[in-house]
Design an enzyme around this catalytic site. Structure first.
Site, short mmCIF file in Angstrom:
data_model
loop_
_atom_site.label_atom_id
_atom_site.label_comp_id
_atom_site.label_asym_id
_atom_site.label_seq_id
_atom_site.Cartn_x
_atom_site.Cartn_y
_atom_site.Cartn_z
N ARG A 225 0.86 -1.02 -0.10
CA ARG A 225 -0.17 0.02 0.02
C ARG A 225 1.04 1.12 -0.20
NH1 ARG A 225 -3.17 -3.01 -1.44
NH2 ARG A 225 -5.20 -3.69 -0.74
N HIS A 273 0.70 -0.39 -10.44
CA HIS A 273 -0.04 -0.99 -9.64
C HIS A 273 -0.53 -2.22 -10.48
CE1 HIS A 273 -3.10 -0.73 -6.01
NE2 HIS A 273 -2.75 -2.13 -6.50
#
Length: 310
Positions: A225, A273
């Site tokens: 994250r 990502h």
């Protein structure tokens, strides 16, 4: 008849409609799967946190919300959600994808591959890398993804330390836990992998003080994250040589703004990502199994601890 609402962005429906129906049919379930159902008729919501469904109060017969993603931080604190929430744990797709990303980039940094791939001067540096057994790796986060990555790296010969909030045991892995053992986990990490959830307790966990605890020249891989790392502290640590390189797949704002210093920094690799994307066919089987369990009164798989946030 089981009424299942698919609540996600428009682009997800064509990707998931057929795999979900195939998985539900394989379990012999009688259902209606739709993007449009009267709230009072819905039994289950297949859910992406960025969907239009944010108020769960109209769903008066709702039995569970089944998240399409591993990350649930955007929904765990929703006060209108009072039914069970299951996160996505997909060993066939999501977990395997994370293992491949982490092992690939750990090996890349371990072997110093960038110096050979990007070598405009045609240099001939005779720098033999150490063996994996001489390169300690630490993984922060020993959930499903962290454990799978730890086992894969151990198989390759790396000494692996794992750190988690609560005690864990993983064969062949040195397991530490709690904030009082975090520094101990960092101090041997020549390569540090971040696989913690995004919670208030983990925001800026890797700050200037903790970056300084790493061995000088350590390398960081973050497919977990974005908020786990203090961005400014990381740039400073890269500039002064405390951190040799950072490979980052997740960010506080995505897509990463074009003027962010990570783009231009020579010691940062940005990936968009892609470390661990949910694959529709295998994720659909996980969702269908949870619906089957809900219908026969068996415990749901992969339930979220709402107090812990994951």
């Amino acid at each position: 008849m089981i009424n299942i609402l698919f609540a996600a962005t428009d682009s997800r429906w064509p990707e998931y409609a057929a795999p979900l129906r195939k998985a539900l049919d394989a379990l012999g379930l009688h259902y209606v799967l739709s993007r449009e159902l009267a709230p009072e008729d819905v039994d289950y919501i297949v859910y992406a946190p960025n969907s239009d469904v944010q108020d769960f109060r109209p769903y008066t017969r709702l039995k569970a919300v089944l998240n399409l993603w591993a990350g649930v931080e955007k929904v765990t604190q929703n006060p209108t959600l009072t039914v069970p929430l299951a996160r996505m744990v997909d060993d066939e797709g999501l977990t395997q994808g994370m293992v491949e990303y982490v092992t690939g980039h750990v090996l890349r940094h371990h072997l110093g591959m960038d110096a050979h791939i990007v070598n405009p001067g045609h240099d001939w540096p005779k720098l033999t890398p150490p063996l994996a057994s001489e390169r300690p790796v630490t993984i922060l986060g020993l959930g499903t993804l962290g454990v799978a990555c730890a086992k894969a790296l151990r198989t390759l010969g790396f000494p692996v330390t794992g750190w988690s909030r609560s005690p864990k045991q993983v064969d062949g892995v040195r397991c530490l836990h709690g904030m009082d053992q975090l520094d101990k986990a960092l101090e041997t990490a020549q390569i540090l992998v971040l696989l913690l959830p995004d919670t208030p307790a983990t925001t800026d966990l890797l700050n200037a003080e903790r970056l300084a605890r790493l061995p000088k020249g350590a390398m960081i891989v973050n497919p977990g994250r974005g908020p786990l790392i203090d961005d400014a502290a990381l740039v400073a640590a890269l500039d002064d040589g405390q951190i040799a390189h950072a490979t980052l797949d997740v960010f506080r704002i995505e897509p990463l703004p074009q003027d962010h210093p990570f783009w231009a920094h020579p010691k940062v690799t940005v990936t968009p990502h892609i470390a661990s994307e949910t694959r529709a066919p295998s994720a659909a089987r996980v969702i269908a199994e949870n619906i089957r369990r809900g219908e026969v009164g068996e415990p749901f798989l992969h339930l979220v601890d709402r107090t812990a946030g994951y």
